[in-house]
Design a protein around this motif. Structure first.
Motif, short mmCIF file in Angstrom:
data_model
loop_
_atom_site.label_atom_id
_atom_site.label_comp_id
_atom_site.label_asym_id
_atom_site.label_seq_id
_atom_site.Cartn_x
_atom_site.Cartn_y
_atom_site.Cartn_z
N GLY A 64 46.36 39.98 41.55
CA GLY A 64 44.96 40.55 40.88
C GLY A 64 43.92 40.78 41.92
N ILE A 65 42.72 40.87 41.54
CA ILE A 65 41.65 41.33 42.14
C ILE A 65 40.73 40.19 42.64
CG2 ILE A 65 39.20 42.14 41.93
CD1 ILE A 65 41.37 44.45 41.60
N ASP A 66 40.50 40.15 44.06
CA ASP A 66 39.74 39.06 44.42
C ASP A 66 38.22 39.35 44.86
OD1 ASP A 66 39.36 36.45 45.65
OD2 ASP A 66 39.90 37.10 47.59
N LEU A 67 37.31 38.76 44.20
CA LEU A 67 36.02 39.11 44.33
C LEU A 67 35.03 38.03 44.91
CD1 LEU A 67 34.91 40.42 40.72
CD2 LEU A 67 35.16 41.55 42.89
N VAL A 68 34.44 38.44 45.96
CA VAL A 68 33.51 37.35 46.66
C VAL A 68 32.23 37.75 46.72
CG1 VAL A 68 33.21 35.98 48.72
CG2 VAL A 68 35.42 36.66 48.15
N LEU A 69 31.21 37.34 46.19
CA LEU A 69 29.82 37.50 46.21
C LEU A 69 29.16 36.85 47.35
CD1 LEU A 69 30.66 37.96 43.18
CD2 LEU A 69 28.16 37.52 42.59
N THR A 70 28.49 37.40 48.18
CA THR A 70 27.97 36.78 49.60
C THR A 70 26.49 37.02 49.54
OG1 THR A 70 30.06 36.99 50.72
CG2 THR A 70 28.08 36.74 51.99
N GLY A 71 25.58 36.19 50.15
CA GLY A 71 24.14 36.26 50.41
C GLY A 71 23.22 36.06 49.24
N CYS A 72 23.53 36.00 48.06
CA CYS A 72 22.68 35.52 47.00
C CYS A 72 22.61 34.13 46.82
CB CYS A 72 23.17 35.99 45.68
SG CYS A 72 24.77 35.54 45.07
N PRO A 73 21.61 33.45 46.18
CA PRO A 73 21.28 32.30 46.02
C PRO A 73 22.14 31.59 45.25
CG PRO A 73 19.26 33.34 45.52
CD PRO A 73 20.19 34.32 45.74
N GLU A 74 22.51 30.04 45.57
CA GLU A 74 23.49 29.48 44.82
C GLU A 74 23.46 29.67 43.26
OE1 GLU A 74 25.68 25.21 44.54
OE2 GLU A 74 23.94 25.44 45.95
N PRO A 75 24.49 30.05 42.68
CA PRO A 75 24.29 30.52 41.26
C PRO A 75 24.13 29.01 40.21
CG PRO A 75 26.51 30.89 41.94
CD PRO A 75 25.76 30.61 43.20
N GLY A 76 23.11 29.27 39.39
CA GLY A 76 23.14 27.92 38.63
C GLY A 76 23.94 28.03 37.48
N LEU A 77 24.15 27.13 36.50
CA LEU A 77 25.05 27.07 35.49
C LEU A 77 25.29 28.38 34.59
CD1 LEU A 77 27.18 25.37 33.83
CD2 LEU A 77 25.08 24.26 32.48
N ASP A 78 24.04 28.75 34.40
CA ASP A 78 24.15 30.02 33.32
C ASP A 78 24.75 31.23 34.39
OD1 ASP A 78 23.14 31.59 31.14
OD2 ASP A 78 22.26 32.86 32.68
N ALA A 79 24.39 31.50 35.47
CA ALA A 79 25.10 32.40 36.46
C ALA A 79 26.59 32.34 36.54
CB ALA A 79 24.44 32.29 37.90
N ARG A 80 27.08 30.80 36.67
CA ARG A 80 28.35 30.58 37.13
C ARG A 80 29.28 30.73 35.58
NH1 ARG A 80 29.82 27.21 41.28
NH2 ARG A 80 27.83 26.70 42.58
N GLU A 81 28.44 30.74 34.46
CA GLU A 81 29.32 31.05 33.02
C GLU A 81 29.35 32.54 33.01
OE1 GLU A 81 26.77 28.98 30.21
OE2 GLU A 81 27.75 27.03 30.60
N ARG A 82 28.36 33.12 33.22
CA ARG A 82 28.53 34.49 33.24
C ARG A 82 29.58 35.23 34.24
NH1 ARG A 82 24.12 37.20 30.69
NH2 ARG A 82 22.34 35.93 30.32
N MET A 83 29.66 34.56 35.44
CA MET A 83 30.86 35.08 36.43
C MET A 83 32.07 34.69 35.84
SD MET A 83 28.65 33.85 39.72
CE MET A 83 29.74 34.15 40.91
N ALA A 84 32.32 33.51 35.43
CA ALA A 84 33.54 32.99 34.68
C ALA A 84 33.94 33.93 33.64
CB ALA A 84 33.74 31.56 34.20
N ALA A 85 32.93 34.30 32.84
CA ALA A 85 33.19 35.16 31.62
C ALA A 85 33.80 36.77 31.95
CB ALA A 85 31.88 35.16 30.54
N PHE A 86 32.80 36.95 33.36
CA PHE A 86 33.05 38.38 33.90
C PHE A 86 34.68 38.28 34.29
CE2 PHE A 86 33.80 41.23 37.39
CZ PHE A 86 32.89 42.07 37.01
N ALA A 87 34.89 37.11 35.02
CA ALA A 87 36.61 37.24 35.41
C ALA A 87 37.57 37.15 34.36
CB ALA A 87 36.83 35.88 36.55
N GLU A 88 37.06 36.69 33.30
CA GLU A 88 38.17 36.58 31.98
C GLU A 88 37.94 37.99 31.38
OE1 GLU A 88 40.92 34.81 29.61
OE2 GLU A 88 39.80 33.82 31.40
N THR A 89 37.01 38.62 31.40
CA THR A 89 36.98 39.82 30.40
C THR A 89 37.84 40.97 31.17
OG1 THR A 89 34.95 39.41 29.28
CG2 THR A 89 35.30 41.67 29.65
N HIS A 90 37.36 40.81 32.70
CA HIS A 90 37.92 41.83 33.49
C HIS A 90 39.32 41.47 34.19
CE1 HIS A 90 34.52 44.30 32.66
NE2 HIS A 90 33.87 43.44 32.87
#
Length: 440
Positions: A208-234
């Motif tokens: 599958g696809i490997d995505l790496v986000l670099t350089g942004c501030p450490e994601p909080g709980l809400d951002a992590r949940e959105r990232m996990a949902a993105f991975a599931e959706t796509h």
């Protein structure tokens, strides 16, 4: 539709350009892809031009041994000028040479290798025609994302700028990456705050696809949940975050194990690990390396990475094949070692070949040696190779200049540079890779 030869080409004058416009004739394309001209005894670098172009340009800041310029107008196009196939060309900084005709483009890539060898006193070496890889085949890319107010932009940096040019399509990357452009822009809007930016690296791997986000501030709980949902959706195989390119990546969503496959061997790939830019480019490099190694049984693979060459060599039908893979990066060495463990004919060693190259005595027990260093080349290792008794050395490089320097060392040590094969897997860029074969 291609422009007619008599049609004039105009470019908006860049804000950084200064001075009165000058008329120039472009003599050739330089090593970085810019056209070269002369004005008042100085070299002038004019991007987006080809040999034979007559142009109006605005002179700008000093650059190296000359001055940079901004193209204002092509008053008379040269014979090698072509219509760029991408609508983003000229603004997007990802490609530098789409305006060059196909035949001239291939010849220019080959000339970069020939010229580098000539400067090192190796003008007599045979340089094969450039091996070209197809469009839409790049399997990894890094996009820049930023948020300003409620607006997010995802794309590539503009030419010579930190501004981001929004990209709605790309002729270079695989379709699987293109399909993610709009969703990734939406993800950036969901997790970045006003004024924040990030680089988003996308790689197409086995699994599958490997995505790496670099350089942004450490994601909080809400951002992590959105990232996990993105991975599931796509259906993203793995999505990770890291503070900088030098920092370890932290998986936020690891849905599947991801691998690269070399010589039929699945090698685990860490987030952001180095891979050849395209499968086609990798195949061309491997083919040229295998041809150079020939029937050599005892082979050392230096700067081995994940085993791009080690495993294909070990899989050849050559009796008593033994490949010793040497790599300095801890993660790559661990992945290569894990994949090779229990596999006959492959051993792995972690070693900093810049500070501690294999000695001439260590090298002399091999029938062939491959070296594939980063862009800086392998100065120290080349000295030891030059003093060794290895019958065959195969050099792989993404930098013709440092390859030529190292080749000069080997030739001075008694090797003959038999053949160099340029390989173009960075389509429409100024980069070219190569494989050179040396014999005693």
């Amino acid at each position: 539709m291609a422009r007619r030869p008599q049609q004039r080409h105009r470019r908006r004058r860049a804000a950084s350009a200064s001075g009165a416009p000058v008329l120039l004739e472009i003599r050739e394309i330089g090593a970085r892809g810019d056209g070269l001209a002369e004005h008042d005894g100085r070299r002038v670098y004019v991007p987006l031009t080809v040999a034979g172009d007559r142009v109006r340009a605005a002179l700008g800041e000093p650059r190296g041994d000359g001055v940079a310029a901004t193209l204002l107008e092509v008053t008379e196009p040269g014979p090698d000028r072509a219509a760029p196939p991408c609508r983003h060309f000229g603004t997007c900084g990802g490609c530098a040479l789409q305006h060059v005709g196909d035949q001239a483009y291939g010849a220019w890539k080959r000339a970069q290798v020939s010229s580098a060898l000539a400067r090192a006193g190796l003008a007599g070496a045979e340089v094969a025609p450039t091996v070209r890889t197809p469009a839409a085949s790049r399997r990894r890319a890094t996009f820049a994302a930023t948020r300003r107010g409620s607006r997010c932009v995802l794309g590539f940096n503009e030419r010579s700028s930190h501004r981001i040019s929004a990209v709605t399509g790309c002729l270079v990357v695989e379709p699987a990456i293109l399909e993610l452009l709009a969703p990734l822009e939406a993800l950036a809007c969901a997790i970045l705050q006003d004024g924040e930016s990030a680089d988003i690296s996308v790689a197409v791997l086995d699994g599958g696809i490997d995505l790496v986000l670099t350089g942004c501030p450490e994601p909080g709980l809400d951002a992590r949940e959105r990232m996990a949902a993105f991975a599931e959706t796509h259906d993203i195989g793995r999505l990770s975050w890291r503070r900088s390119a030098a920092a370890p990546a932290e998986p936020v969503a690891a849905r599947r194990a991801l691998h690269a496959r070399f010589g039929g061997v699945a090698v685990p790939v860490e987030p952001g690990a180095f891979l050849q830019a395209s499968a086609a480019g990798e195949a061309a490099l491997v083919e040229a390396v295998l041809a150079g190694v020939g029937a050599a049984a005892r082979v050392a693979d230096l700067f081995a990475g994940l085993g791009t060459f080690s495993f294909p060599i070990a899989s050849r039908p050559v009796p008593e094949t033994a490949v010793h893979a040497v790599e300095g990066d801890a993660s790559a060495h661990a992945a290569l070692g894990a994949a090779g463990r229990g596999r006959a004919g492959v051993t792995a060693e972690r070693r900093d070949l810049f500070a501690d190259p294999l000695s001439a005595d260590e090298l002399s027990r091999f029938d062939a040696v491959i070296f594939d260093p980063p862009r800086a080349g392998a100065r120290a290792q080349s000295v030891q190779l030059a003093g060794s008794a290895v019958p065959t050395v195969v050099g792989v490089s993404c930098n013709p200049a440092t390859f030529a320097r190292d080749a000069r060392t080997l030739v001075d040590g008694g090797y003959r540079l038999e053949r160099v094969t340029p390989i173009d897997q960075f389509l429409w860029s100024s980069h070219v890779e190569l494989v050179g074969v040396f014999r005693r």
